[in-house]
Design a protein around this motif. Sequence first.
Motif, mmCIF file in Angstrom:
data_model
loop_
_atom_site.group_PDB
_atom_site.id
_atom_site.type_symbol
_atom_site.label_atom_id
_atom_site.label_comp_id
_atom_site.label_asym_id
_atom_site.label_seq_id
_atom_site.Cartn_x
_atom_site.Cartn_y
_atom_site.Cartn_z
ATOM 1 N N SER A 92 0.812 -1.225 0.000
ATOM 2 C CA SER A 92 0.000 0.000 0.000
ATOM 3 C C SER A 92 0.844 1.272 0.000
ATOM 4 O O SER A 92 0.315 2.365 -0.220
ATOM 5 N N ALA A 127 -1.897 -5.859 1.877
ATOM 6 C CA ALA A 127 -1.620 -4.972 3.019
ATOM 7 C C ALA A 127 -2.772 -5.117 4.004
ATOM 8 O O ALA A 127 -3.828 -5.661 3.665
ATOM 9 N N GLU A 157 -7.178 -1.616 4.547
ATOM 10 C CA GLU A 157 -8.019 -1.709 3.356
ATOM 11 C C GLU A 157 -8.084 -0.389 2.594
ATOM 12 O O GLU A 157 -7.957 -0.354 1.367
ATOM 13 N N LEU A 216 -4.811 0.379 0.877
ATOM 14 C CA LEU A 216 -4.545 -0.607 -0.163
ATOM 15 C C LEU A 216 -5.384 -0.324 -1.413
ATOM 16 O O LEU A 216 -4.880 -0.379 -2.541
ATOM 17 N N LYS A 259 -3.989 0.584 -5.120
ATOM 18 C CA LYS A 259 -4.393 -0.144 -6.324
ATOM 19 C C LYS A 259 -4.985 0.810 -7.347
ATOM 20 O O LYS A 259 -4.736 0.679 -8.562
ATOM 21 N N HIS A 267 -6.063 -7.026 -5.357
ATOM 22 C CA HIS A 267 -5.620 -6.690 -3.999
ATOM 23 C C HIS A 267 -6.295 -7.622 -3.005
ATOM 24 O O HIS A 267 -7.376 -8.156 -3.248
ATOM 25 N N THR A 274 -6.722 -7.764 1.347
ATOM 26 C CA THR A 274 -6.449 -7.171 2.654
ATOM 27 C C THR A 274 -6.177 -8.273 3.671
ATOM 28 O O THR A 274 -7.011 -9.161 3.865
#
Length: 251
Positions: A15, A38, A41, A44, A48, A61, A63
């Motif tokens: 992230s 990562a 959230e 991250l 992204k 991605h 979390t």
Amino acid sequence: MTNSVNHIVVITGASSGIGLAVAKKAALNEQCVVIMVAKNEEKLVAAKSQLVAAGYLNVEHFTADITINEQVTQLFKFIQKIKLPVYGFVHCAGTMYESPLLMTRDHLVDEQYHQHVKSAIMLAQGISKIMARNKSGSIVFISSVVAQQGSRGQSVYAAMKSALHGLTASLAAELGTMNIRVNAVAPGVIDTALVAHIPDEKKQQLIKNTALGRIGQPEEVADVINFLFAEESRFITGQVIHVDGGLKLGL
């Protein structure tokens, strides 16, 4: 996801900082699906979004707190659902703890151990099982120059990063016959959030002690990591590669 993809690269700590820089470099390869991992959230998803906005479509991605076994298990299930071989894995997640050892409490030692050492072991175990199916892969751990050079107030952090060097060498020996390579990258002072708290006076001293006379950039570490994913590095394993501009701590 485009039809040309044929492998996966997994990045923890993706992230921000070095992890995000690695993701951006890896995403340049149109044959690669980048899985960014990562525990935050919101950060991250924002990270992204940077890659998607830049036109990179093969980005996923997940979390997860990599210190929690159950969440690591769920990560592996997510990876396997994509049904592509994992070729690259880099473990960037972790914080830098600074305190004199005499003032360090037990729970903080445990926290650093779980972030840097146990997570690396558990993630490497799961990733290497996936890589073994295709007898190919590259694992990269993020260490630090302090693991070998030491630094005042970073005894615990240095100890955890030093452990990664032993893990790198031993795992490289274990996995070599399966054509899975294992290396570590040891950054020096890199312009990320980890060093944002360092006073300017100390930064200037660090710059003075660096042969190249400056602080490094995350992209410069990412270039080395992505080289370790590339075919050009196919005969490199069991190494700790310093990306520190010639830093000599303590001079």
